[in-house]
Design a protein around this motif. Structure first.
Motif, short mmCIF file in Angstrom:
data_model
loop_
_atom_site.label_atom_id
_atom_site.label_comp_id
_atom_site.label_asym_id
_atom_site.label_seq_id
_atom_site.Cartn_x
_atom_site.Cartn_y
_atom_site.Cartn_z
N THR A 197 -95.12 118.04 123.62
CA THR A 197 -94.78 116.74 123.07
C THR A 197 -94.04 116.95 121.75
OG1 THR A 197 -95.59 114.49 122.66
CG2 THR A 197 -96.91 116.31 121.76
N ASP A 198 -93.57 115.87 121.14
CA ASP A 198 -92.77 116.01 119.92
C ASP A 198 -92.95 114.80 118.99
OD1 ASP A 198 -91.25 113.95 121.10
OD2 ASP A 198 -89.84 115.37 121.99
N TYR A 199 -92.32 114.90 117.86
CA TYR A 199 -92.48 113.88 116.82
C TYR A 199 -92.06 112.47 117.26
CZ TYR A 199 -92.32 111.98 112.01
OH TYR A 199 -92.50 111.25 110.87
N PRO A 200 -90.87 112.30 117.85
CA PRO A 200 -90.48 110.95 118.29
C PRO A 200 -91.45 110.35 119.31
CG PRO A 200 -88.58 112.41 118.28
CD PRO A 200 -89.77 113.28 118.07
N THR A 201 -91.93 111.18 120.25
CA THR A 201 -92.89 110.69 121.24
C THR A 201 -94.20 110.30 120.56
OG1 THR A 201 -91.93 112.16 122.90
CG2 THR A 201 -94.11 111.26 123.39
N MET A 202 -94.62 111.11 119.59
CA MET A 202 -95.85 110.84 118.87
C MET A 202 -95.78 109.48 118.16
SD MET A 202 -98.82 112.19 118.33
CE MET A 202 -98.51 113.91 118.75
N LEU A 203 -94.66 109.19 117.51
CA LEU A 203 -94.49 107.91 116.81
C LEU A 203 -94.49 106.74 117.79
CD1 LEU A 203 -91.83 108.67 114.05
CD2 LEU A 203 -94.32 108.71 113.88
N GLU A 204 -93.82 106.93 118.92
CA GLU A 204 -93.76 105.88 119.95
C GLU A 204 -95.16 105.55 120.45
OE1 GLU A 204 -92.73 105.84 124.65
OE2 GLU A 204 -91.36 107.01 123.40
N VAL A 205 -95.93 106.58 120.76
CA VAL A 205 -97.29 106.40 121.27
C VAL A 205 -98.20 105.83 120.17
CG1 VAL A 205 -99.35 107.62 122.11
CG2 VAL A 205 -97.09 108.17 123.04
N ALA A 206 -98.00 106.28 118.94
CA ALA A 206 -98.83 105.81 117.82
C ALA A 206 -98.68 104.30 117.61
CB ALA A 206 -98.46 106.56 116.55
N VAL A 207 -97.47 103.79 117.78
CA VAL A 207 -97.24 102.35 117.65
C VAL A 207 -97.92 101.59 118.80
CG1 VAL A 207 -95.50 100.52 117.72
CG2 VAL A 207 -95.10 102.54 116.34
N LYS A 208 -97.73 102.08 120.02
CA LYS A 208 -98.30 101.41 121.20
C LYS A 208 -99.83 101.38 121.16
CE LYS A 208 -94.47 102.13 124.41
NZ LYS A 208 -94.02 102.79 125.64
N SER A 209 -100.43 102.41 120.55
CA SER A 209 -101.89 102.48 120.48
C SER A 209 -102.43 101.88 119.18
CB SER A 209 -102.35 103.93 120.61
OG SER A 209 -101.81 104.72 119.57
N ASN A 210 -101.53 101.22 118.42
CA ASN A 210 -101.90 100.57 117.15
C ASN A 210 -102.43 101.54 116.10
OD1 ASN A 210 -101.26 97.90 118.09
ND2 ASN A 210 -103.17 97.91 119.24
N TYR A 211 -102.03 102.77 116.21
CA TYR A 211 -102.41 103.77 115.21
C TYR A 211 -101.60 103.55 113.93
CZ TYR A 211 -103.81 108.43 113.52
OH TYR A 211 -104.34 109.46 112.80
N ILE A 212 -100.34 103.13 114.12
CA ILE A 212 -99.46 102.76 113.01
C ILE A 212 -98.72 101.49 113.39
CG2 ILE A 212 -99.12 105.10 112.11
CD1 ILE A 212 -96.41 105.15 113.59
N THR A 213 -98.13 100.83 112.39
CA THR A 213 -97.35 99.61 112.63
C THR A 213 -95.88 99.99 112.84
OG1 THR A 213 -96.84 99.28 110.29
CG2 THR A 213 -98.90 98.32 111.13
N GLU A 214 -95.10 99.01 113.29
CA GLU A 214 -93.65 99.22 113.46
C GLU A 214 -93.00 99.56 112.11
OE1 GLU A 214 -91.52 99.58 115.73
OE2 GLU A 214 -92.39 98.82 117.59
N ASP A 215 -93.46 98.89 111.05
CA ASP A 215 -92.92 99.16 109.71
C ASP A 215 -93.21 100.60 109.29
OD1 ASP A 215 -91.91 96.63 109.47
OD2 ASP A 215 -93.56 95.85 108.25
N GLN A 216 -94.43 101.06 109.56
CA GLN A 216 -94.78 102.45 109.23
C GLN A 216 -93.97 103.42 110.07
OE1 GLN A 216 -99.05 101.97 109.84
NE2 GLN A 216 -99.43 102.42 107.68
N LYS A 217 -93.73 103.05 111.33
CA LYS A 217 -92.91 103.91 112.19
C LYS A 217 -91.50 104.05 111.61
CE LYS A 217 -91.07 104.39 116.88
NZ LYS A 217 -89.64 104.40 116.55
N SER A 218 -90.95 102.93 111.14
CA SER A 218 -89.61 102.97 110.55
C SER A 218 -89.60 103.87 109.31
CB SER A 218 -89.17 101.55 110.14
OG SER A 218 -89.09 100.73 111.27
N GLU A 219 -90.68 103.79 108.53
CA GLU A 219 -90.82 104.62 107.34
C GLU A 219 -90.91 106.10 107.74
OE1 GLU A 219 -93.77 104.95 103.41
OE2 GLU A 219 -93.94 103.26 104.82
N LEU A 220 -91.69 106.39 108.77
CA LEU A 220 -91.86 107.76 109.23
C LEU A 220 -90.58 108.29 109.89
CD1 LEU A 220 -95.45 107.34 110.66
CD2 LEU A 220 -94.82 108.94 108.85
N ASP A 221 -89.83 107.41 110.55
CA ASP A 221 -88.56 107.80 111.17
C ASP A 221 -87.57 108.25 110.09
OD1 ASP A 221 -88.84 107.67 113.90
OD2 ASP A 221 -88.50 105.51 113.96
N GLY A 222 -87.68 107.63 108.94
CA GLY A 222 -86.75 107.94 107.86
C GLY A 222 -86.97 109.31 107.29
#
Length: 222
Positions: A197-222
């Protein structure tokens, strides 16, 4: 005939799509597991400092996989199937210390093949070996690493294996941060690798499982 060629082409394309779909599903499944057992921690506001000195909002400790039998078994099977699918059955497995040792041994057991491991540096006592295990009768090994960040420790192990006269048929890690400099290092060393697995997949799954928010994902993507 043209009809036969088209049928074969359709069959090949369908098989390729199925394989890629299965790989993507396994990437998401492994990411879910790592989040579930807290092997991955995400901290956008307070980045972690790695041993390399690099600061990152994500920290991954895949050794936690070993503490969860059902997840450990599933990941072992996914890893084993992925290796055989991409490279065929290896002659032997080499685990990179320390994270790649236990899970590498489990994969070797699943395949019924020899296992050796590579220390971070040669022993300062005894025989002074860096590679542990019986490998004089081997010609090649497949390397297991827990994760790839800069790629330096993984490739140091690859160098040690090659210096011992063995061919490295490929390398698998459970997770990659996807740094471009790491990819460049693997290309430079002519070492083929893949990750479960990899970082982009981890962020995608983290949002779907409510581990992080979309805003946090955008921050982490940056």
């Amino acid at each position: 005939s043209d009809c036969v060629k088209q049928t074969r082409r359709f069959s090949i394309n369908t098989t390729y799509i199925c394989v890629m779909s299965n790989r993507n599903e396994n990437q998401r499944k492994v990411a879910e597991f790592l989040l579930q057992i807290q092997a991955v921690q995400l901290s956008p506001s307070q980045p972690f400092t790695w041993a390399s000195g690099r600061r990152s909002p994500i920290y991954c400790d895949n050794r936690r996989i070993l503490s969860f039998p059902e997840i450990r078994t599933t990941i072992r099977k996914i890893a084993t199937e992925a290796i055989v699918e991409r490279y065929g059955k290896p002659e032997a497995i080499a685990g990179v210390a320390t994270g790649g040792i236990a899970i590498g041994a489990l994969i070797a057991e699943e395949l019924g093949i020899p296992f050796i491991y590579v220390r971070a540096s040669a022993k300062a006592h005894g025989t002074g070996q860096r590679i542990e295990g019986a490998y004089s009768d081997l010609s090649s090994v497949f390397v297991i690493e827990d994760l790839i960040s800069t790629g330096k420790s993984s490739l140091s192990a690859v160098d040690a294996i090659r210096e011992a006269g063995l061919e490295v048929s490929g390398l698998m890690a459970f997770f990659t941060y996807g740094f471009s400099d790491a990819v460049a290092r693997f290309e430079e060393k002519n070492c083929s690798f893949f990750t479960l697995t990899d970082y982009p997949t981890m962020l995608e799954v983290a949002v779907k499982s409510n581990y992080i928010t979309e805003d946090q994902k955008s921050e982490l993507d940056g």
